[in-house]
Scaffold this motif. Sequence first.
Motif, PDB file in Angstrom:
ATOM      1  N   TYR A 196     -34.634  52.419  34.369  1.00 22.90           N
ATOM      2  CA  TYR A 196     -33.776  51.968  33.272  1.00 22.90           C
ATOM      3  C   TYR A 196     -32.308  52.244  33.597  1.00 22.90           C
ATOM      4  O   TYR A 196     -31.444  51.398  33.368  1.00 22.90           O
ATOM      5  N   PHE A 231     -26.689  45.779  35.824  1.00 16.81           N
ATOM      6  CA  PHE A 231     -26.483  44.602  34.990  1.00 16.81           C
ATOM      7  C   PHE A 231     -25.625  44.842  33.752  1.00 16.81           C
ATOM      8  O   PHE A 231     -25.068  43.899  33.207  1.00 16.81           O
ATOM      9  N   HIS A 232     -25.542  46.075  33.280  1.00 18.59           N
ATOM     10  CA  HIS A 232     -24.785  46.385  32.064  1.00 18.59           C
ATOM     11  C   HIS A 232     -23.899  47.609  32.300  1.00 18.59           C
ATOM     12  O   HIS A 232     -23.986  48.610  31.596  1.00 18.59           O
ATOM     13  N   ARG A 233     -23.049  47.491  33.285  1.00 21.02           N
ATOM     14  CA  ARG A 233     -22.227  48.631  33.676  1.00 21.02           C
ATOM     15  C   ARG A 233     -21.274  49.085  32.569  1.00 21.02           C
ATOM     16  O   ARG A 233     -20.919  50.259  32.480  1.00 21.02           O
ATOM     17  N   GLU A 234     -20.852  48.177  31.691  1.00 24.38           N
ATOM     18  CA  GLU A 234     -19.911  48.551  30.629  1.00 24.38           C
ATOM     19  C   GLU A 234     -20.515  49.586  29.682  1.00 24.38           C
ATOM     20  O   GLU A 234     -19.792  50.365  29.075  1.00 24.38           O
ATOM     21  N   VAL A 235     -21.820  49.619  29.576  1.00 20.31           N
ATOM     22  CA  VAL A 235     -22.482  50.620  28.733  1.00 20.31           C
ATOM     23  C   VAL A 235     -22.267  52.017  29.309  1.00 20.31           C
ATOM     24  O   VAL A 235     -22.043  52.977  28.575  1.00 20.31           O
ATOM     25  N   HIS A 252     -15.831  43.193  19.947  1.00 25.01           N
ATOM     26  CA  HIS A 252     -16.220  42.047  20.784  1.00 25.01           C
ATOM     27  C   HIS A 252     -15.349  40.902  20.466  1.00 25.01           C
ATOM     28  O   HIS A 252     -15.377  39.953  20.007  1.00 25.01           O
ATOM     29  N   TRP A 267     -31.142  49.747  36.138  1.00 23.29           N
ATOM     30  CA  TRP A 267     -30.965  48.448  35.492  1.00 23.29           C
ATOM     31  C   TRP A 267     -29.642  48.406  34.741  1.00 23.29           C
ATOM     32  O   TRP A 267     -28.898  47.434  34.838  1.00 23.29           O
ATOM     33  N   LEU A 268     -29.331  49.473  33.998  1.00 31.87           N
ATOM     34  CA  LEU A 268     -28.047  49.540  33.290  1.00 31.87           C
ATOM     35  C   LEU A 268     -26.888  49.522  34.282  1.00 31.87           C
ATOM     36  O   LEU A 268     -25.877  48.851  34.064  1.00 31.87           O
ATOM     37  N   TRP A 269     -27.030  50.263  35.348  1.00 34.45           N
ATOM     38  CA  TRP A 269     -25.968  50.374  36.341  1.00 34.45           C
ATOM     39  C   TRP A 269     -25.710  49.033  37.023  1.00 34.45           C
ATOM     40  O   TRP A 269     -24.574  48.672  37.314  1.00 34.45           O
TER      41      TRP A 269
END
Length: 57
Positions: free
Chosen positions: A33, A40-44, A57, A36-38
């Motif tokens: 997980y 595809f969703h690095r802003e998180v 947003h 995956w965040l790192w």
Amino acid sequence: MSRSPGCARCGGGRHDRPADARVPGVVAACGLYFLWLWGFHREVLETEPGDESVFGH
């Protein structure tokens, strides 16, 4: 009270620590997980707690 004879599947043997067998699987799932965040969703991962730009947003 009577004690249960143990596990019917393995012929009566007792399983004292079944939760310990799940620990490596949980660690692997958390690692996947995170990757995956790192990827595809690095802003998180790059936002700070209380950062107001996340809500705009």
